[in-house]
Structures are given as C-alpha cells and as structure tokens.
Scaffold this active site. Structure first.
Site, PDB file in Angstrom:
ATOM      1  N   ASP A 183      48.220  38.722  54.878  1.00 34.72           N
ATOM      2  CA  ASP A 183      47.930  39.724  55.896  1.00 34.72           C
ATOM      3  C   ASP A 183      48.000  39.136  57.298  1.00 34.72           C
ATOM      4  O   ASP A 183      48.108  37.919  57.489  1.00 34.72           O
ATOM      5  CB  ASP A 183      46.524  40.297  55.678  1.00 34.72           C
ATOM      6  N   ARG A 222      52.045  38.152  49.847  1.00 34.27           N
ATOM      7  CA  ARG A 222      52.247  38.830  51.128  1.00 34.27           C
ATOM      8  C   ARG A 222      50.970  38.726  51.966  1.00 34.27           C
ATOM      9  O   ARG A 222      50.135  39.636  51.957  1.00 34.27           O
ATOM     10  CB  ARG A 222      52.637  40.294  50.893  1.00 34.27           C
ATOM     11  N   ARG A 247      39.095  37.470  50.579  1.00 33.33           N
ATOM     12  CA  ARG A 247      38.286  37.754  51.768  1.00 33.33           C
ATOM     13  C   ARG A 247      37.019  38.537  51.403  1.00 33.33           C
ATOM     14  O   ARG A 247      35.962  38.336  52.015  1.00 33.33           O
ATOM     15  CB  ARG A 247      39.122  38.505  52.801  1.00 33.33           C
TER      16      ARG A 247
END
Length: 262
Positions: free
Chosen positions: A57, A55, A202
C-alpha cells in the site's frame, strides 16, 4: 513460437513518496509498478506488465519484493540490475535479476512471506527512523504484546484482521511466526505466513499495540479471531512502519531461512 524470457527481479524501495506498488492513474501520483515499467520501456523500448509478490500500500516499504515479467529484449540478465538502477530514482533499487521458468509467477509461486512492523517506543520520536516506524510515545508492555502474538500463530480465519476493500474470497491463512521483540525502545513485530489479507499485518500491529497499552488482554486474541469481527481489534497501524522483508519460493521452511527467530 514465443521466445520471450521470464525475468524475476528482487526489488527494494522506500515507499514514502509512492502511491503503493500497483499501477494507478497518473493523477494519484507515482507507483512502484508504474515507475519500473516506465524505466524498462526507456531502456529497451518495450512495454511490459509486472507481476508482484505483494501489492504493498501507499507508504509501505520493501526490502525483498519480488516481481516478474516476460520480455523479448536480449539484454543479458546479469546486466539488468545495473541498467535499471542507472535510470531509477534513488529510493528504488533492483537488487538481483534472474531468468526463471516460464510458469513462474511472483505471487502464485510464492510459498511464504515475511513482513516486519517497526515501532519507535521512545518518548520523543527518532528523527532518523520516523519514515520507517510508528512512533508510540506511551510505554508499551512489549512482553504482553509477545504473549498476545502467540495466539495468532497457526491456521485461522483472519477475517477480524482484514480491512474492507480486499479482493480475497477466503480468509483462512497460516502464520508460521508472529513474534514481538524489543531493543532499547525499538519494538519489532515479525509475521511470517503463507499469505496475507488486505492490511492484515497492520491490523495485527495495531491490535498488539492495544495489548501493549492494556486495552486488550493477551488472552482476548482468540476471541477476536473467532468473532470474525474487524471492530473487535485495534486500529490499523499506519503504513510507514511496515516492510515486506522477504518472499520465499523454495521448499525450505521459515525456520530454515531465519533460524534466529525460532
């Protein structure tokens, strides 16, 4: 008797103008899942719910996202990509479609995934890659970054590299590869693992940028891991540099598929 087929799609998308993959209330803006499900409903007048391998972002891209859904529509599987692409916006493409086993699930059947994070390390940002990379004008010591990345390889508790708000109940994951490569001002961080926590790649990228700026020592990475403390690492790097590149479902190891990385 349920005669629905289980269809698997390989999807590429530019996430710039989407509020992530997962369907959201309309006031948030368009999502990849919502767009795909809406297009399918237009094609065959059937509502479906997509399962996804990851999923992603808001603002994150995909070159090899995988989704699956069950359908009673009889459209031939080899016609599905062309049918989808005829109605999809140009920043989403169906690359391939196949019928898969009834128990196949895009997320739970995945063996490992590859993510790539791109950094533009030139003094002036490249206007043509600005939507797909983090611009960092300060010269980074990418060799230090590469050294620091090696401490992340293996099975660890990655709680210190997980953002609040995730749904995972356990934080142990295995990274088979965490590589930093440089080419004329472009720095790429490649992570291959059996699973990833919320914002994990990230945060890894942001932490390695701190290593490249000499704000964190490469040898300090193990201490960050064992601390389980998110505040010990770097900032969460912005989403546009991240791409979900590949999801693997077979028994092959990452080095079998990407031998050039090992």
């Amino acid at each position: 008797m349920d005669d629905k087929r289980n269809i698997c799609l390989k999807v590429a998308y530019d996430g710039t103008h989407y509020h992530g993959f997962q369907r959201q209330p309309e006031f948030h803006g368009p999502t990849i899942q919502g767009t795909l499900e809406t297009v399918w409903a237009k094609l065959v007048e059937e509502e479906v719910t997509l399962n996804t391998a990851g999923r992603t972002d808001t603002g994150v891209h995909a070159a090899g996202q995988v989704v699956n859904f069950r359908t009673g529509a009889r459209i031939p599987v080899d016609k599905i990509p062309k049918a989808f692409n005829s109605l999809l916006p140009r920043d989403i493409r169906i690359l391939a479609a196949q019928e898969v086993a009834e128990d196949f699930h895009a997320r739970f059947s995945a063996k490992w995934k590859r993510y790539d994070y791109q950094i533009d390390n030139r003094p002036v940002a490249d206007v043509f890659t600005r939507l797909y990379s983090l611009h960092e004008p300060v010269k980074l010591d990418w060799q230090r970054m590469r050294q620091g990345a090696q401490y992340l390889v293996g099975r660890h508790n990655f709680k210190a590299f997980s953002a609040a708000g995730g749904t995972s109940k356990t934080f142990e994951r295995t990274l088979y590869l965490c590589q930093v490569a440089e080419n004329q001002g472009d720095i790429r961080i490649t992570c291959i693992g059996d699973g990833f926590l919320y914002n994990m790649v990230r945060i890894i990228a942001g932490t390695l940028v701190y290593v490249g700026k000499k704000r964190i020592q490469p040898e300090g990475i193990p201490d960050i891991l064992t601390s389980l403390d998110r505040t010990r690492g770097g900032v969460t790097a912005p989403p546009q540099g991240l791409t979900l590149s590949y999801v693997h479902y077979g028994e092959e190891l990452p080095e079998d598929i990407f031998p050039e990385l090992f």
